[in-house]
Design a protein around this motif. Structure first.
Motif, mmCIF file in Angstrom:
data_model
loop_
_atom_site.group_PDB
_atom_site.id
_atom_site.type_symbol
_atom_site.label_atom_id
_atom_site.label_comp_id
_atom_site.label_asym_id
_atom_site.label_seq_id
_atom_site.Cartn_x
_atom_site.Cartn_y
_atom_site.Cartn_z
ATOM 1 N N ARG A 143 -24.263 3.950 -15.671
ATOM 2 C CA ARG A 143 -23.387 3.026 -14.950
ATOM 3 C C ARG A 143 -22.514 3.773 -13.949
ATOM 4 N NH1 ARG A 143 -21.826 -0.104 -20.542
ATOM 5 N NH2 ARG A 143 -23.948 -0.837 -20.923
ATOM 6 N N ASP A 144 -21.973 3.032 -13.023
ATOM 7 C CA ASP A 144 -21.050 3.616 -12.069
ATOM 8 C C ASP A 144 -19.792 4.100 -12.802
ATOM 9 O OD1 ASP A 144 -22.418 3.166 -9.499
ATOM 10 O OD2 ASP A 144 -22.262 1.058 -10.080
ATOM 11 N N ILE A 145 -19.170 5.116 -12.203
ATOM 12 C CA ILE A 145 -17.962 5.668 -12.813
ATOM 13 C C ILE A 145 -16.816 4.667 -12.674
ATOM 14 C CG2 ILE A 145 -16.212 7.463 -12.570
ATOM 15 C CD1 ILE A 145 -18.510 9.337 -11.683
ATOM 16 N N GLU A 146 -16.218 4.324 -13.792
ATOM 17 C CA GLU A 146 -15.133 3.343 -13.792
ATOM 18 C C GLU A 146 -13.816 4.104 -13.775
ATOM 19 O OE1 GLU A 146 -16.280 1.071 -17.236
ATOM 20 O OE2 GLU A 146 -17.719 -0.119 -16.069
ATOM 21 N N ASP A 147 -13.214 4.191 -12.603
ATOM 22 C CA ASP A 147 -12.060 5.077 -12.441
ATOM 23 C C ASP A 147 -10.876 4.396 -11.785
ATOM 24 O OD1 ASP A 147 -12.929 4.820 -9.850
ATOM 25 O OD2 ASP A 147 -13.220 6.962 -9.484
ATOM 26 N N ARG A 148 -10.898 3.043 -11.759
ATOM 27 C CA ARG A 148 -9.766 2.399 -11.108
ATOM 28 C C ARG A 148 -9.337 1.150 -11.868
ATOM 29 N NH1 ARG A 148 -9.932 0.992 -5.711
ATOM 30 N NH2 ARG A 148 -8.268 -0.400 -6.336
ATOM 31 N N THR A 149 -8.099 0.761 -11.655
ATOM 32 C CA THR A 149 -7.588 -0.508 -12.147
ATOM 33 C C THR A 149 -7.183 -1.326 -10.919
ATOM 34 O OG1 THR A 149 -5.398 0.456 -12.337
ATOM 35 C CG2 THR A 149 -6.773 0.472 -14.313
ATOM 36 N N MET A 150 -6.762 -2.541 -11.154
ATOM 37 C CA MET A 150 -6.480 -3.396 -9.994
ATOM 38 C C MET A 150 -5.299 -2.896 -9.181
ATOM 39 S SD MET A 150 -7.497 -7.262 -10.938
ATOM 40 C CE MET A 150 -7.214 -7.384 -12.685
ATOM 41 N N LEU A 151 -4.207 -2.590 -9.851
ATOM 42 C CA LEU A 151 -3.064 -1.954 -9.178
ATOM 43 C C LEU A 151 -2.819 -0.641 -9.896
ATOM 44 C CD1 LEU A 151 -0.556 -4.938 -8.696
ATOM 45 C CD2 LEU A 151 -2.080 -3.933 -6.980
ATOM 46 N N THR A 152 -2.168 0.281 -9.183
ATOM 47 C CA THR A 152 -1.968 1.593 -9.795
ATOM 48 C C THR A 152 -0.633 2.185 -9.375
ATOM 49 O OG1 THR A 152 -2.903 3.806 -10.043
ATOM 50 C CG2 THR A 152 -3.143 2.779 -7.882
ATOM 51 N N ARG A 153 -0.005 2.870 -10.295
ATOM 52 C CA ARG A 153 1.123 3.724 -9.917
ATOM 53 C C ARG A 153 0.623 5.116 -9.498
ATOM 54 N NH1 ARG A 153 6.700 2.843 -12.025
ATOM 55 N NH2 ARG A 153 6.831 0.647 -12.576
ATOM 56 N N HIS A 154 -0.538 5.455 -10.008
ATOM 57 C CA HIS A 154 -1.113 6.757 -9.670
ATOM 58 C C HIS A 154 -1.871 6.596 -8.349
ATOM 59 C CE1 HIS A 154 -3.724 10.410 -11.052
ATOM 60 N NE2 HIS A 154 -3.314 10.516 -9.824
ATOM 61 N N VAL A 155 -1.304 7.178 -7.306
ATOM 62 C CA VAL A 155 -1.848 7.003 -5.958
ATOM 63 C C VAL A 155 -2.925 8.042 -5.696
ATOM 64 C CG1 VAL A 155 -1.289 7.162 -3.514
ATOM 65 C CG2 VAL A 155 0.290 6.006 -5.096
ATOM 66 N N ARG A 162 0.829 -1.197 0.000
ATOM 67 C CA ARG A 162 0.000 0.000 0.000
ATOM 68 C C ARG A 162 0.870 1.256 0.000
ATOM 69 N NH1 ARG A 162 -5.033 -1.413 0.690
ATOM 70 N NH2 ARG A 162 -5.522 -3.511 1.450
ATOM 71 N N SER A 163 0.376 2.233 -0.695
ATOM 72 C CA SER A 163 1.143 3.479 -0.779
ATOM 73 C C SER A 163 1.255 4.117 0.603
ATOM 74 C CB SER A 163 0.461 4.461 -1.737
ATOM 75 O OG SER A 163 -0.767 4.893 -1.200
ATOM 76 N N THR A 164 2.381 4.772 0.838
ATOM 77 C CA THR A 164 2.571 5.486 2.100
ATOM 78 C C THR A 164 2.432 6.991 1.902
ATOM 79 O OG1 THR A 164 4.935 5.420 1.699
ATOM 80 C CG2 THR A 164 4.018 3.687 3.086
ATOM 81 N N ILE A 165 1.840 7.326 0.777
ATOM 82 C CA ILE A 165 1.421 8.712 0.570
ATOM 83 C C ILE A 165 -0.039 8.672 0.119
ATOM 84 C CG2 ILE A 165 3.748 9.488 -0.092
ATOM 85 C CD1 ILE A 165 2.666 9.565 -3.022
ATOM 86 N N ALA A 166 -0.706 9.826 0.191
ATOM 87 C CA ALA A 166 -2.123 9.858 -0.159
ATOM 88 C C ALA A 166 -2.368 10.330 -1.583
ATOM 89 C CB ALA A 166 -2.889 10.749 0.820
ATOM 90 N N HIS A 167 -1.380 10.943 -2.189
ATOM 91 C CA HIS A 167 -1.595 11.468 -3.535
ATOM 92 C C HIS A 167 -0.250 11.584 -4.224
ATOM 93 C CE1 HIS A 167 -3.822 14.672 -6.222
ATOM 94 N NE2 HIS A 167 -3.767 13.478 -6.789
ATOM 95 N N GLY A 168 -0.102 10.986 -5.394
ATOM 96 C CA GLY A 168 1.163 11.056 -6.088
ATOM 97 C C GLY A 168 1.300 9.959 -7.126
ATOM 98 N N TYR A 169 2.577 9.650 -7.432
ATOM 99 C CA TYR A 169 2.832 8.691 -8.498
ATOM 100 C C TYR A 169 4.066 7.879 -8.112
ATOM 101 C CZ TYR A 169 3.093 6.751 -13.190
ATOM 102 O OH TYR A 169 3.091 5.889 -14.242
ATOM 103 N N VAL A 170 3.972 6.580 -8.340
ATOM 104 C CA VAL A 170 5.120 5.731 -8.027
ATOM 105 C C VAL A 170 6.119 5.836 -9.183
ATOM 106 C CG1 VAL A 170 5.913 3.397 -7.575
ATOM 107 C CG2 VAL A 170 3.686 4.153 -6.688
#
Lengths: 768, 768
Positions: free
Chosen positions: A92-104, A42-50
């Motif tokens: 439909r519901d907003i589809e805004d995620r993937t299973m894993l993300t670099r974009h935190v 899990r990311s240790t920041i709340a907003h950013g990019y890996v």
């Protein structure tokens, strides 16, 4: 021949003994050979990019099978929200995620997965992964995320990604016309479900080369669809099985870890892979109740007449859309369901922030809006010096009211009876009088009330379908399969009662099975929106009625007694006229299996689509004692009164009511998930997140104003969520009654109450 | 738009990949926490009474949970035979056993049970139990058991506990009228099934407090009934689940260990208890093929006309009645089905003895009676000097013959075509001519033929019911549930082909699941009597036809094209006239789940009762080389020709034929379970019981005379057992053709062949 003895009777839960004996198998109880375990990095920041991962050391750790980065898994966009699919893409519901993300997007976002032979090995390896981030600004509130210079959390859309407005009349004029205008800014906290069983799921390739996922989910059939979408495979390639569940409260109406375990099994040759979230993960990184703020104004005349209700809403969505605006946008319809006013405006925005994603939680927006509404309504009553119960009696909607916002005629709407019964049963007047002795000194006492309305299921805002299957076993018992999902609430027992009632057989003659299997069980959208007995009950009733006809038809053929002259009572087929025995259900069942000429096993199936909604209502009454030196609020007594139609199983219903009251009392007094400025959760454990114990609560009293709802299949309507709606504002109003300060925020922590009381004292002194 | 491409095509088994990858879970593959293991203590005498047990030492052995003696378990009488229940008590199987017994009827009888934490611990403890017996006389043959002074093996009834006689005409007169009378005493051995997976079952108390039994059974629904009866509980209190099975061949049409595991779990608080028989136990102590002897006479005229067939039968039942006289009494109907004669008498007795209980085995009496019949028929052809194929052509029943003994008109009865095709395909005449070069010297060659008839399923002698359930998944695939039982034979694949064919969707669009669960799957009596595709197919077809109508009805409503003008081809809904696309099955399936107005998931269910029977037929042709110095018979080539209607899946059908041919070749040449005089099995292991390996068999050739049977749901009729019927007598006749000696006994072991050849030589010399 009392034909109504099973529905309305407190039949023992069919799974009660198994739970006492430890025979109830939950997802984690299934044994697999060579089970692999995955942990989410899990990311240790709340907003950013890996920017980069260093997995070299982790990959060498004992037991590690493989480490997955975002680019190693499918990256189809999907939504975790558990709504039925909509044929209209716009709905439909907003589809805004993937299973894993670099974009935190949130603290604890899923940025990698470690699979190992044991959970501990996976965890140890996970801790060795090194991550470098680009950090972005963190927005904790809708206001911050809506600032003109705020960065978009999801580049594809604005942070305030959804808005709506409903109402009628000219609110501005109505407010002008009022004798008084009361305005409040009311806020609600982030609450977490705290279901007993954490999220857990396991997936493997089954012998037909499809993907089976065993999961603690409220929505097995929807889970199938979302897992398939996230993995980019045909829906039928996924099979979901739901065993016993230790609660969900809406958090398991989200499909959070199921896509991951299926993706991992697919990547690892079909081996079984499990993810079991810890309590700490469940609290911080699954879903929460939306923190919503209400800028509310009401106009009221001295005689009690409400001229206007005006409301601007900001809903804090967190990092992903999930159920999104369906929660924050809710309210206008239900305010209108409860109170008449000359005009109404309910304008809502739902806004991405970087706190944990909010989603479905018991009440689904209603605890928030009813807290706001019932606080300001109570303040209005105070303003004109009217008894708060009387004020509500003057203003509530009448039975039979057509709610144009809900497109529903509110038949059997018994708020009046609830208020009257509550006043008496709670001994309101006596308690109010007694509290006068506690208006000075350290300990102050007061009483408060709050009312609510609650719809049943989601029609006309969503599709309402359900199905049931019944088949006769040779000895005259019946297997009942329903799509409705038992998640601990007792739905299976209630639905089995309904089937037995309609069939005319003993309760024990209807066999249920906790497992919901999308490959075997009839379709239903799942356990949410207090819909199970109301929608599922329609399907059960239809299947049972058809089965009864099949049985009687056999008896007619065999014994030449006309069908309409027979009935089934307690497993016997009898003459309607005098109750004389014709034959037994068992004999007809045996014949259906073994008769030389007519053998053909008896099965019925129903799949229904419900186009109605029954509004329930009720109220909470609370008595508190406030220590003005510490701000500590002690809840002395709490009562809920429910207009929920016919009660199917009084004991189970009481359990629902008790649980909901406790949850709402804690919402009002204790619970809040806190974040630091960087968006890191501060209290995601059961030591620091204050869940009330039995010691913290008084005896909880649930009272029913029973009726026969004309639309509910057995006269019933919603009860699952209703109890969780009005206790918090009733407590808030009782505190106000005790200390003379109406606090616009929950939870009413000692610090908050103390500070507000002190501030009010200072202000009062300044006024003098 | 070829609509017949799925049925008749060698679709890949849906479970093929799983079996290759090791994903197919058999009963022993399920994992249970705290599983207990039971071993059966078996009697070391074949007939007697247990006077006393000494369990003191055994009870102290490590891991032992409990030792059960006969008085510790329920002692309800039941039968292990897997027949459908009969509402008429007179027609039920003989109930002559309890779960454990002190009264020993066979060597290895179940006299106690040891439950321990591991299988090895259970076995070690079992070996420490000391038993004292009263010993009774041991009867190994019907003749011995029928002796006037013989003791009753079951005191309630005579040892010759069942008899029957069928026929027509005056056999004595017909025999007198014949030019020649041939008389033979023909005997068959005890054969064992040797299915790959031994008997295994596990039982536990499920969460609804009922009893779940996972078992390697051919008859899950019947298993439920027998387990309940043996335990004295309501039938619905038992739930049976059948996972993947490694064969059964009829041995798993007996409910042998399932009652025990349920009884043990009941006695041990619901804990899971498993019994897994060893190979040695399976061979000696489960069921066998009945050893049956036939005193047969036929009358034949010089022109080939058959005047009479007269037959007295003694069937060796072993210690318990089980399927009993249903096997030994079979034959008259099928002799009449195959050959015309002026008169027929078939008189049979089934007799208790003290050898292993005989039961159902592939062919169910037909391998025995056809061995006898086709030996004597062949000898008759020899007697009049007629080509044996021509002799059969002269005498077989015609297509369309009404068999009064079978109460069946034999439509589509193509024995003539089989004989003609067999002669040509086998190169009979060439092989016969070539064998003339091997009539002297050590190696002698010959060819032989045998014909057979075979019914499909059990009507009119038993009830024939089946059921199927289909439901549409949202993506336009379909889940098929059948009562018919996949036991490795490929029934599931064939039935899925049928469903796909009728629906008009690709084969891959029909999803099957190996598990048969009596709580979830439709009712069917199980896998036996070559009934699965014939009876189960009727149910599948009906459910699929109804589903097709439901789909087209939706398309009609949506697109206003009249239903009768549309068809479904390869998953598309098209105009019948020109094949133009109307819509897709997928779109209609999605609509059935999610359409705002018409949602209602599509499911169909059929439960059918079949009142007809289609007779198949065929023949085997064999070429052998006999070493007259050793008696060794080498099978040079073997061909089966089958009249089995439409072949659903040619590759699977060939597999069935190959397996049956191997089984029957070994029946003729190798296999026999032997006993010493005390009734102790001598060769119950795979070293001493001679099962042929691939090295022992020539390439096996299966040939089909395909047709469209007018009654079979897809033109199909029996094929499961048919291949196992005629190879043995064809080999026997080929040996006769090679060495000039017709041997009346199988297996044709080297010892037997050598001795018979030598005896014949001596007799011939004596004659000279």
């Amino acid at each position: 021949m009392d034909k109504k003895k099973i529905v309305g009777h407190s039949e023992e839960r069919w799974d009660a003994i198994a739970k006492v004996k430890g025979q109830a198998n939950y997802t984690g109880d299934f044994s697999f050979k060579h089970l692999l375990h995955a942990k989410i990095l899990r990311s240790t920041i709340a907003h950013g990019y890996v920017k980069s991962y260093d997995i070299a050391e982790a990959a060498q750790m004992p037991g590690v099978i493989k480490i997955f980065l975002p680019e190693d898994l499918p990256h189809h966009l999907y939504s975790t929200a558990g709504h039925p699919w909509n044929l209209d893409p716009a709905k439909r519901d907003i589809e805004d995620r993937t299973m894993l993300t670099r974009h935190v997007h949130v603290y604890g976002d899923d940025i990698a997965l470690v699979v190992a032979r044991t959970e501990l090995q996976a965890k140890k390896a996970m801790l060795k992964i090194k991550v470098e981030y680009d950090e972005y600004p963190v927005y904790l509130t809708p206001e911050a995320a809506m600032a003109p210079d705020a960065m978009r959390i999801h580049p594809e859309r604005e942070n305030a990604f959804a808005s709506s407005e409903v109402g009628f009349g000219d609110v501005k004029q109505s407010l002008k016309d009022a004798d008084y205008v009361i305005a409040r800014h009311l806020t609600t906290p982030v609450q977490q479900h705290l279901h007993l069983e954490n999220q857990i799921a396991v997936a493997y390739q089954s012998s037909d080369q499809r993907w089976t996922c065993i999961s603690s989910t409220q929505i097995p059939h929807i889970c199938r669809r979302i897992v398939a979408q996230a993995n980019g495979i045909d829906w039928s390639q996924v099979r979901v099985k739901k065993p016993f569940i230790g609660g969900g409260f809406g958090n398991k109406q989200e499909i959070i870890i199921e896509p991951l375990v299926v993706a991992l099994s697919r990547a690892l040759g079909g081996r079984p892979v499990q993810i079991a979230l810890t309590r700490e993960e469940t609290i911080a990184y699954t879903r929460t109740r939306h923190a919503i703020s209400y800028d509310m104004k009401i106009g009221v005349n001295q005689d009690g007449h409400l001229t206007a209700i005006d409301c601007d809403v900001l809903s804090n969505q967190g990092g992903y859309a999930s159920h999104g605006h369906a929660v924050g946008g809710k309210g206008g319809t239900f305010i209108n369901a409860l109170y008449r006013a000359d005009s109404l405006r309910f304008s809502a925005k739902t806004v991405y922030t970087n706190i944990a994603t909010a989603g479905a939680m018991r009440g689904y927006g209603m605890p928030q809006v009813i807290f706001a509404l019932e606080s300001i309504i109570d303040d209005a009553a105070d303003k004109i010096g009217m008894d708060p119960i009387k004020f509500r009696q003057i203003n509530h909607q009448p039975d039979g009211f057509y709610n144009q916002l809900g497109q529903t005629k509110q038949r059997d709407f018994l708020i009046e009876q609830c208020l009257v019964k509550g006043r008496a049963a709670f001994h309101w007047d006596e308690k109010l009088a007694a509290s006068q002795a506690y208006k000075t000194g350290v300990k102050r006492r007061g009483v408060g009330i709050a009312a609510f309305s609650f719809g049943t299921a989601v029609w006309p805002f969503g599709l309402e379908t359900s199905s049931a299957r019944l088949f006769a076993l040779p000895d005259g018992t019946f297997k009942l399969q329903v799509g409705a999902t038992e998640i601990g609430q007792g739905a299976d027992t209630a639905l089995a009662q309904m089937a037995a009632e309609t069939l005319g057989v003993p309760f024990k003659s209807v066999i249920r099975d906790v497992m919901t299997d999308t490959d075997l069980d009839p379709y239903d959208t799942g356990a949410y929106a207090s819909r199970q007995t109301y929608i599922g009950g329609v399907a059960v009733k239809k299947a049972a009625e058809e089965m009864k006809q099949k049985i009687l038809k056999r008896a007619e053929t065999e014994f030449k007694v006309q069908l309409e002259h027979m009935d089934i009572v307690d497993g016997n087929i009898v003459y309607r006229a005098d109750g004389d025995l014709v034959t037994t259900v068992k004999d007809m069942a045996m014949q259906s299996y073994y008769d030389w000429d007519t053998a053909g096993s008896m099965e019925t199936y129903s799949s229904i689509n419900v186009h109605h909604n029954s509004y329930g209502s009720g109220c909470s009454l609370a008595e508190v004692e406030v220590d003005i030196e510490t701000g500590q609020v002690k809840l002395l007594s709490l009562m809920n009164v429910h207009d929920s139609g016919k009660i199917i199983n009084p004991l189970l219903a009481s359990g629902q009511v008790d649980g909901g009251m406790a949850m709402s009392a804690a919402y009002g007094l204790n619970e809040e998930l806190l974040y630091n400025k960087a968006g890191k959760p501060l209290n995601n454990n059961m030591l620091d997140y204050k869940l009330p114990t039995a010691m913290d609560l008084p005896d909880l009293e649930g009272v029913f104003v029973e009726s026969q709802d004309p639309l509910g299949p057995y006269g019933n309507k919603a009860l699952g969520e209703n109890p969780d709606v009005s206790p918090a504002p009733a407590i808030r109003n009782a505190v106000k009654n005790a200390i003379g300060v109406g606090i616009d925020k929950i939870p009413l922590t000692p610090e908050l109450v103390y500070n507000q009381y002190q501030a009010a004292q200072k202000a009062a002194k300044g006024d003098l």
